[in-house]
Structures are given as C-alpha cells and as structure tokens.
Design an enzyme around this catalytic site. Structure first.
Site, PDB file in Angstrom:
ATOM      1  N   HIS A  36       7.946   5.878  10.128  1.00 57.77           N
ATOM      2  CA  HIS A  36       7.091   5.753   8.942  1.00 57.77           C
ATOM      3  C   HIS A  36       6.144   6.958   8.935  1.00 57.77           C
ATOM      4  O   HIS A  36       4.948   6.839   9.169  1.00 57.77           O
ATOM      5  CB  HIS A  36       6.319   4.436   9.018  1.00 57.77           C
ATOM      6  CG  HIS A  36       5.711   3.979   7.728  1.00 57.77           C
ATOM      7  ND1 HIS A  36       5.534   4.811   6.635  1.00 57.77           N
ATOM      8  CD2 HIS A  36       5.230   2.768   7.347  1.00 57.77           C
ATOM      9  CE1 HIS A  36       4.962   4.124   5.660  1.00 57.77           C
ATOM     10  NE2 HIS A  36       4.772   2.882   6.073  1.00 57.77           N
ATOM     11  N   ARG A  54      11.965   3.506   0.738  1.00 52.67           N
ATOM     12  CA  ARG A  54      11.800   2.494   1.797  1.00 52.67           C
ATOM     13  C   ARG A  54      13.059   1.650   1.829  1.00 52.67           C
ATOM     14  O   ARG A  54      13.546   1.197   0.789  1.00 52.67           O
ATOM     15  CB  ARG A  54      10.584   1.609   1.552  1.00 52.67           C
ATOM     16  CG  ARG A  54      10.545   0.466   2.562  1.00 52.67           C
ATOM     17  CD  ARG A  54       9.254  -0.276   2.584  1.00 52.67           C
ATOM     18  NE  ARG A  54       8.198   0.524   3.176  1.00 52.67           N
ATOM     19  CZ  ARG A  54       7.012   0.018   3.508  1.00 52.67           C
ATOM     20  NH1 ARG A  54       6.745  -1.259   3.304  1.00 52.67           N
ATOM     21  NH2 ARG A  54       6.085   0.790   4.035  1.00 52.67           N
ATOM     22  N   LYS A  89      24.767  -5.037  -6.659  1.00 53.94           N
ATOM     23  CA  LYS A  89      26.180  -5.089  -7.080  1.00 53.94           C
ATOM     24  C   LYS A  89      27.075  -4.439  -6.038  1.00 53.94           C
ATOM     25  O   LYS A  89      28.276  -4.296  -6.248  1.00 53.94           O
ATOM     26  CB  LYS A  89      26.370  -4.341  -8.403  1.00 53.94           C
ATOM     27  CG  LYS A  89      25.551  -4.870  -9.553  1.00 53.94           C
ATOM     28  CD  LYS A  89      25.852  -4.026 -10.808  1.00 53.94           C
ATOM     29  CE  LYS A  89      24.898  -4.336 -11.941  1.00 53.94           C
ATOM     30  NZ  LYS A  89      25.001  -3.332 -13.013  1.00 53.94           N
ATOM     31  N   ARG A  99       0.808  -1.233   0.000  1.00 53.08           N
ATOM     32  CA  ARG A  99       0.000   0.000   0.000  1.00 53.08           C
ATOM     33  C   ARG A  99       0.832   1.270   0.000  1.00 53.08           C
ATOM     34  O   ARG A  99       0.432   2.241  -0.633  1.00 53.08           O
ATOM     35  CB  ARG A  99      -1.098  -0.021   1.063  1.00 53.08           C
ATOM     36  CG  ARG A  99      -0.850  -0.053   2.389  1.00 53.08           C
ATOM     37  CD  ARG A  99      -1.672  -1.023   3.182  1.00 53.08           C
ATOM     38  NE  ARG A  99      -0.867  -2.210   3.303  1.00 53.08           N
ATOM     39  CZ  ARG A  99      -1.303  -3.413   3.028  1.00 53.08           C
ATOM     40  NH1 ARG A  99      -2.534  -3.614   2.663  1.00 53.08           N
ATOM     41  NH2 ARG A  99      -0.499  -4.424   3.132  1.00 53.08           N
ATOM     42  N   THR A 100       1.958   1.276   0.677  1.00 55.06           N
ATOM     43  CA  THR A 100       2.697   2.536   0.722  1.00 55.06           C
ATOM     44  C   THR A 100       3.164   2.914  -0.690  1.00 55.06           C
ATOM     45  O   THR A 100       2.969   4.033  -1.158  1.00 55.06           O
ATOM     46  CB  THR A 100       3.889   2.438   1.686  1.00 55.06           C
ATOM     47  OG1 THR A 100       3.391   2.054   2.961  1.00 55.06           O
ATOM     48  CG2 THR A 100       4.608   3.765   1.820  1.00 55.06           C
TER      49      THR A 100
END
Ligand code: NCD
Length: 288
Positions: free
Chosen positions: A123, A95, A74, A45-46
C-alpha cells in the site's frame, strides 16, 4: 512510471515527493486530466482522498467503488478491465483483493498505475502518507524507532512501511498479534512487547487485524482484541511516542487516546490529500 511498490522508487524520488507534498500544486495543475479510481475492494479514505486530491489539482475523476457493479462480475479479467480504463483516463488508481494485482495491471496498462492496496501485498501511497506524517511530527526518519503493532502478517500498510523506514535510516521493532507476525522477507525486524515498545519507540504504528483475509472466523477471533494501545499504557510506560494508525480502527487504539497530544491518526488521514496530490502530479507529469 507507475507506483506499484516503493521498491521501484529511489530514496531521492521518495524524499522529493514528500517535499512536494509540503507545498501542494496550483488548483489548475492537472486541468484537463482524468484520473480513474478503480476500487475492487472497500475503501473510504484512500479512494476519497485520491478523489479530493485530483479535484484540488483541477483533474476530473471517473471510477467505481463497487466491483459488483462492473464487468468484473461478468468474468472480465483484470487485464482487460485495465486496458479499457486506460483508454478513458490518464492514470488509474487501483485497489484489488489479489496480491500482485497492481503489477499485473501495470503490464497491461498504457497509463500510470497507482497501487492503492493489493490484497495483503503493498500500500505504497499509505506509506508516503505515514512517512510524511512522521517527518512532520518527529522532524525526520533517520534515527527514529517505529514500533509496528497488530496484524503484521496481512497488514499491507506495514509491508510497505517497514522497508522504507529502514531505507531512510530508522529502526523498526515488531509487536505482532498472536500468530500474525511479519511474513518471510522481514527477518531483520526484532520483536518486542507492547509495554517495551511504548516505553522506547518514537512512533507506535497500530494496525487492525485484517478480518477479510482470514479463511476462518474462529482464527480471526483468536487473534483480535489482544493488543490495545490506551491512555493507561501510554502513562504507565511514560511513553513519548506519537500514535499512528492507517485507519479504520476497531478497538486496537482506545478512544481515550484521541484527546491526548500523542494521537496523530486523524492528522495522518488528513495528510492523505496533499501527499496524493504530489503522487498524481509526479506521475501525470512524467506520463507521455
Ligand atoms: C488500510 C488498508 O486498506 O490497507 N486502510 C487504508 O488504506 N487507510 C488499513 C486497513 O484496512 O486496516
């Protein structure tokens, strides 16, 4: 201007943003802008509500949701990845599994960084969605009691929400899962039982035990499955509370709550779009 933690924003700025989310901007408000969603950790959802918000305001979106497909795999540092993305986009929604990642990214970036969850840290946009929903359902934050329930140690949504409810004049009580109480710095929050919380709170804010933060699967199993908000609890305690959950839920809110008027978690998820439209508009307007 970044949104790494709501600690950096004044109450006035936060309330103005919530007000702005009541009346979403025009569909071309962010036309010509590019928003990058850089998701180094899973999300439904975010990320998608940020992308929907950007599209609804007329911005274009680039990004990734699988860090394994990026140069991070990498060995590229977060700072280098951010410097590169800042050359492509006008704002970066990040995130990341490490606490403090958003603040590090903000140091490296020439465009606004929006913290969409940094490990067990913060958050902030989820908190704006939570506050918006509480205001909508309870009429305001001042004078209300919010019970935070579940994984209060690792749950970043709780870490962002608790100080904001207190700053805006509300009261917080904690119902922690076993061994998962609030971390240091939250010593002013009293603990209570689930039954007491259901009987006295205006909001039951339920969270999932954050399996991905446990080093040991046995510890996760010992902590999960104990605190369940179900229809029986709400009727037994004559609860008047609304039930919120940042989602995804596992078994901590029983599905027999879904049909009750108390269940507001899907409305809360839907509110992610207008609130994130207001976040993007505010940050992009203030960006050079
Ligand atoms: C939360 C998160 O990612 O911290 N989800 C979300 O953004 N709505 C809560 C969780 O994962 O339990």
């Amino acid at each position: 201007m970044n949104l790494c933690s709501l600690d950096d924003w004044s109450n006035e700025e936060i309330l103005a943003l919530l007000e702005r989310a009541e009346a979403p901007p025009a569909t071309d408000h962010l036309a010509g802008r590019i928003v990058c969603t850089a998701f180094f950790e899973p999300s439904t959802r975010t990320r998608l509500s940020f992308e929907a918000a950007a599209h609804r305001a007329g911005a274009k979106v680039i990004g990734f949701s699988d860090a394994a497909a990026t140069s991070a795999s990498k060995g590229e540092t977060l700072e280098d990845s951010i410097r590169v993305l800042a050359g492509y986009a006008d704002a970066i929604v990040l995130r990341h599994p490490q606490e403090g990642a958003a603040a590090r990214a903000a140091m490296a970036s020439t465009v606004p960084i929006i913290n969409a969850g940094d490990g067990a840290g913060q958050h902030p946009t989820q908190t704006l969605v939570d506050l918006f929903t509480i205001k909508q359902e309870c009429g305001g934050i001042a004078g209300i009691t919010v019970a935070v329930i579940g994984d209060l140690l690792y749950g970043r949504t709780v870490h962002s929400l608790v100080p904001m409810v207190q700053r805006l004049g509300g009261r917080v009580v904690a119902v922690p899962a076993k061994g998962l109480g609030l971390p240091a710095g939250f010593d002013n929050v009293e603990t209570t039982t689930l039954d007491e919380a259901a009987a006295m709170a205006d909001v039951l804010y339920v969270t999932r035990v954050q399996r991905e933060r446990f080093a040991n699967q046995g510890d996760y199993e010992a902590a999960s499955g104990q605190l369940i908000v179900d229809a029986d609890l709400l009727s037994r305690t004559q609860s008047k509370a609304i039930v919120l959950h940042p989602l995804p839920r596992l078994d901590e809110v029983a599905t027999d709550v879904d049909a009750l008027p108390a269940a507001k978690y899907f409305d809360q998820a839907r509110n992610g779009v207008p609130v994130r439209m207001a976040v993007l508009a505010t940050l992009l307007e203030n960006a050079k």
